[in-house]
Design a protein around this motif. Structure first.
Motif, PDB file in Angstrom:
ATOM      1  N   MET A   1      21.203  46.629  37.739  1.00  0.00           N
ATOM      2  CA  MET A   1      20.659  45.917  36.594  1.00  0.00           C
ATOM      3  C   MET A   1      20.733  44.410  36.869  1.00  0.00           C
ATOM      4  SD  MET A   1      21.853  46.267  32.596  1.00  0.00           S
ATOM      5  CE  MET A   1      21.590  48.010  32.542  1.00  0.00           C
ATOM      6  N   PRO A   2      19.631  43.705  36.711  1.00  0.00           N
ATOM      7  CA  PRO A   2      19.623  42.269  37.008  1.00  0.00           C
ATOM      8  C   PRO A   2      20.577  41.480  36.102  1.00  0.00           C
ATOM      9  CG  PRO A   2      17.391  43.097  36.648  1.00  0.00           C
ATOM     10  CD  PRO A   2      18.322  44.191  36.299  1.00  0.00           C
ATOM     11  N   ILE A   3      21.074  40.386  36.624  1.00  0.00           N
ATOM     12  CA  ILE A   3      22.037  39.557  35.875  1.00  0.00           C
ATOM     13  C   ILE A   3      21.412  38.998  34.605  1.00  0.00           C
ATOM     14  CG2 ILE A   3      23.443  37.473  36.009  1.00  0.00           C
ATOM     15  CD1 ILE A   3      24.592  38.696  38.288  1.00  0.00           C
ATOM     16  N   TRP A   4      20.145  38.557  34.687  1.00  0.00           N
ATOM     17  CA  TRP A   4      19.510  37.991  33.492  1.00  0.00           C
ATOM     18  C   TRP A   4      19.420  39.039  32.388  1.00  0.00           C
ATOM     19  CZ3 TRP A   4      15.138  40.412  31.806  1.00  0.00           C
ATOM     20  CH2 TRP A   4      14.435  41.184  32.737  1.00  0.00           C
ATOM     21  N   PHE A   5      19.202  40.309  32.788  1.00  0.00           N
ATOM     22  CA  PHE A   5      19.116  41.385  31.799  1.00  0.00           C
ATOM     23  C   PHE A   5      20.498  41.663  31.196  1.00  0.00           C
ATOM     24  CE2 PHE A   5      18.705  45.720  30.271  1.00  0.00           C
ATOM     25  CZ  PHE A   5      17.475  45.673  29.638  1.00  0.00           C
ATOM     26  N   GLN A   6      21.524  41.653  32.031  1.00  0.00           N
ATOM     27  CA  GLN A   6      22.890  41.848  31.533  1.00  0.00           C
ATOM     28  C   GLN A   6      23.258  40.760  30.531  1.00  0.00           C
ATOM     29  OE1 GLN A   6      25.589  42.075  34.835  1.00  0.00           O
ATOM     30  NE2 GLN A   6      24.522  43.807  35.756  1.00  0.00           N
ATOM     31  N   ASN A   7      22.850  39.506  30.828  1.00  0.00           N
ATOM     32  CA  ASN A   7      23.149  38.402  29.920  1.00  0.00           C
ATOM     33  C   ASN A   7      22.449  38.594  28.571  1.00  0.00           C
ATOM     34  OD1 ASN A   7      24.733  37.158  31.838  1.00  0.00           O
ATOM     35  ND2 ASN A   7      23.082  35.838  32.567  1.00  0.00           N
ATOM     36  N   GLN A   8      21.209  39.043  28.596  1.00  0.00           N
ATOM     37  CA  GLN A   8      20.490  39.281  27.342  1.00  0.00           C
ATOM     38  C   GLN A   8      21.149  40.394  26.542  1.00  0.00           C
ATOM     39  OE1 GLN A   8      16.330  39.959  28.196  1.00  0.00           O
ATOM     40  NE2 GLN A   8      15.893  37.799  27.810  1.00  0.00           N
ATOM     41  N   MET A   9      21.563  41.466  27.231  1.00  0.00           N
ATOM     42  CA  MET A   9      22.230  42.569  26.534  1.00  0.00           C
ATOM     43  C   MET A   9      23.545  42.104  25.929  1.00  0.00           C
ATOM     44  SD  MET A   9      20.712  45.437  26.319  1.00  0.00           S
ATOM     45  CE  MET A   9      21.586  46.971  26.497  1.00  0.00           C
ATOM     46  N   ARG A  10      24.310  41.339  26.698  1.00  0.00           N
ATOM     47  CA  ARG A  10      25.593  40.836  26.209  1.00  0.00           C
ATOM     48  C   ARG A  10      25.399  39.961  24.975  1.00  0.00           C
ATOM     49  NH1 ARG A  10      27.255  38.746  30.821  1.00  0.00           N
ATOM     50  NH2 ARG A  10      27.947  40.768  31.524  1.00  0.00           N
ATOM     51  N   ARG A  11      24.397  39.091  25.021  1.00  0.00           N
ATOM     52  CA  ARG A  11      24.123  38.210  23.883  1.00  0.00           C
ATOM     53  C   ARG A  11      23.719  39.037  22.657  1.00  0.00           C
ATOM     54  NH1 ARG A  11      19.814  35.174  25.613  1.00  0.00           N
ATOM     55  NH2 ARG A  11      21.249  34.134  27.025  1.00  0.00           N
ATOM     56  N   ALA A  12      22.887  40.053  22.837  1.00  0.00           N
ATOM     57  CA  ALA A  12      22.454  40.895  21.719  1.00  0.00           C
ATOM     58  C   ALA A  12      23.644  41.637  21.114  1.00  0.00           C
ATOM     59  CB  ALA A  12      21.386  41.881  22.192  1.00  0.00           C
ATOM     60  N   PHE A  13      24.540  42.156  21.963  1.00  0.00           N
ATOM     61  CA  PHE A  13      25.725  42.844  21.450  1.00  0.00           C
ATOM     62  C   PHE A  13      26.651  41.884  20.710  1.00  0.00           C
ATOM     63  CE2 PHE A  13      24.685  46.437  24.197  1.00  0.00           C
ATOM     64  CZ  PHE A  13      25.039  47.497  23.381  1.00  0.00           C
ATOM     65  N   ASN A  14      26.841  40.686  21.252  1.00  0.00           N
ATOM     66  CA  ASN A  14      27.716  39.711  20.596  1.00  0.00           C
ATOM     67  C   ASN A  14      27.173  39.285  19.237  1.00  0.00           C
ATOM     68  OD1 ASN A  14      29.577  39.738  22.662  1.00  0.00           O
ATOM     69  ND2 ASN A  14      28.700  37.966  23.706  1.00  0.00           N
ATOM     70  N   GLU A  15      25.852  39.171  19.136  1.00  0.00           N
ATOM     71  CA  GLU A  15      25.227  38.769  17.878  1.00  0.00           C
ATOM     72  C   GLU A  15      24.994  39.957  16.953  1.00  0.00           C
ATOM     73  OE1 GLU A  15      21.666  36.783  19.066  1.00  0.00           O
ATOM     74  OE2 GLU A  15      22.760  35.081  19.932  1.00  0.00           O
ATOM     75  N   LYS A  16      25.311  41.176  17.431  1.00  0.00           N
ATOM     76  CA  LYS A  16      25.086  42.414  16.686  1.00  0.00           C
ATOM     77  C   LYS A  16      23.620  42.538  16.250  1.00  0.00           C
ATOM     78  CE  LYS A  16      29.830  42.827  15.065  1.00  0.00           C
ATOM     79  NZ  LYS A  16      30.379  41.830  15.967  1.00  0.00           N
TER      80      LYS A  16
END
Length: 40
Positions: free
Chosen positions: A1-16
């Motif tokens: 999984m690309p890093i940019w995609f991981q960052n987007q997923m992490r941000r979405a989870f953090n913001e719920k």
């Protein structure tokens, strides 16, 4: 999984942000399914 995609997923989870989590999941599964069909 690309890093940019991981960052987007992490941000979405953090913001719920459920909408973005669902959208990213759909995009990722669509992408992996397309690549697996090409290699078959």
């Amino acid at each position: 999984m690309p890093i940019w995609f991981q960052n987007q997923m992490r941000r979405a989870f953090n913001e719920k942000n459920r909408y973005q989590i669902k959208l990213l999941n759909q995009c990722w599964f669509f992408y992996t399914n397309q690549n697996s069909e090409k290699s078959s």
